[in-house]
Design an enzyme around this catalytic site. Structure first.
Site, mmCIF file in Angstrom:
data_model
loop_
_atom_site.group_PDB
_atom_site.id
_atom_site.type_symbol
_atom_site.label_atom_id
_atom_site.label_comp_id
_atom_site.label_asym_id
_atom_site.label_seq_id
_atom_site.Cartn_x
_atom_site.Cartn_y
_atom_site.Cartn_z
ATOM 1 N N ASP A 8 0.868 -1.173 0.000
ATOM 2 C CA ASP A 8 0.000 0.000 0.000
ATOM 3 C C ASP A 8 0.910 1.229 0.000
ATOM 4 O OD1 ASP A 8 0.925 0.203 2.611
ATOM 5 O OD2 ASP A 8 -1.051 0.246 3.545
ATOM 6 N N CYS A 65 3.221 -3.174 4.012
ATOM 7 C CA CYS A 65 2.351 -2.059 4.405
ATOM 8 C C CYS A 65 3.087 -1.316 5.517
ATOM 9 C CB CYS A 65 0.953 -2.541 4.799
ATOM 10 S SG CYS A 65 0.865 -3.692 6.187
ATOM 11 N N THR A 67 2.866 -1.767 8.817
ATOM 12 C CA THR A 67 3.285 -2.691 9.878
ATOM 13 C C THR A 67 3.530 -4.117 9.399
ATOM 14 O OG1 THR A 67 0.975 -3.243 10.293
ATOM 15 C CG2 THR A 67 1.925 -1.433 11.603
ATOM 16 N N HIS A 98 9.545 -24.666 8.767
ATOM 17 C CA HIS A 98 8.516 -25.398 9.512
ATOM 18 C C HIS A 98 7.091 -25.129 9.039
ATOM 19 C CE1 HIS A 98 11.068 -26.367 13.366
ATOM 20 N NE2 HIS A 98 11.687 -26.683 12.226
HETATM 21 C C1 RB5 Z 1 -1.861 2.575 6.696
HETATM 22 O O1 RB5 Z 1 -1.873 3.741 7.450
HETATM 23 C C2 RB5 Z 1 -1.604 1.380 7.618
HETATM 24 O O2 RB5 Z 1 -2.705 1.189 8.445
HETATM 25 C C3 RB5 Z 1 -1.318 0.128 6.796
HETATM 26 O O3 RB5 Z 1 -0.227 0.366 5.990
HETATM 27 C C4 RB5 Z 1 -0.970 -1.116 7.593
HETATM 28 O O4 RB5 Z 1 0.040 -0.877 8.508
HETATM 29 C C5 RB5 Z 1 -2.090 -1.860 8.161
HETATM 30 O O5 RB5 Z 1 -1.922 -2.941 8.753
#
Ligand code: RB5
Length: 148
Positions: A8, A65, A67, A98
């Site tokens: 994203d 993304c 996180t 695994h």
């Molecule tokens: C976007 O702000 C963030 O929420 C997305 O990139 C991700 O970390 C969601 O799990």
């Protein structure tokens, strides 16, 4: 091996770094987006990669993304996908050895580009050990796994 990769907006820069690494390593890949920093919804990209891997169009998927978490939650909704979030080399290796993980997710807000590249390299290079781990992966995949 052919890899599908996507992110994203929050993972865009790390995804660009990782596609450059894949190119340098000579690993065949397709970048399924996103292609700029404009805000998008990570489930759209997570689903795209998960479905392409599950359909056999790619051997592995990589999702980035902010996180790594939302991408893993999304990808694991697709049957046949075993997505893991890994920000360290040990987890990356074990997820292959695994768990036979077929999708790796990482968070650009969590990990730097150098370590992310190393994590990806190890994850791509580590084979599934099979044996007793195959039985366990089969249980993940079978509908009645939680009954036994
Ligand atoms: C976007 O702000 C963030 O929420 C997305 O990139 C991700 O970390 C969601 O799990």
């Amino acid at each position: 091996m052919k890899v599908a990769i996507a992110s994203d907006h929050a993972g865009f820069h790390l995804k660009q770094h990782l596609t450059a690494a894949l190119q340098a390593w000579g690993v065949a890949f397709e970048d399924l987006g996103t292609f700029d920093e404009q805000s998008v919804d990570y489930p759209d990209y997570g689903r795209k990669v998960a479905e392409a891997v599950a359909a056999g169009q790619f051997d592995r998927g990589v999702l980035v993304c902010g996180t790594g978490l939302g991408m893993a939650i999304t990808a694991n909704k697709t049957p046949g996908i075993r997505a893991v979030t890994a920000h360290d080399v040990f987890s990356a290796r074990m997820s292959r050895a695994h768990n036979d993980a077929n999708v790796l997710t990482m968070g650009e807000r969590v990990i730097g580009p150098g370590l992310a590249e190393e994590v990806l390299r190890v994850w791509l290079d580590t084979p599934f050990e099979g044996g007793r781990h195959q039985r366990r992966v089969d249980k993940i995949e079978s509908a009645g796994a939680l009954e036994s």
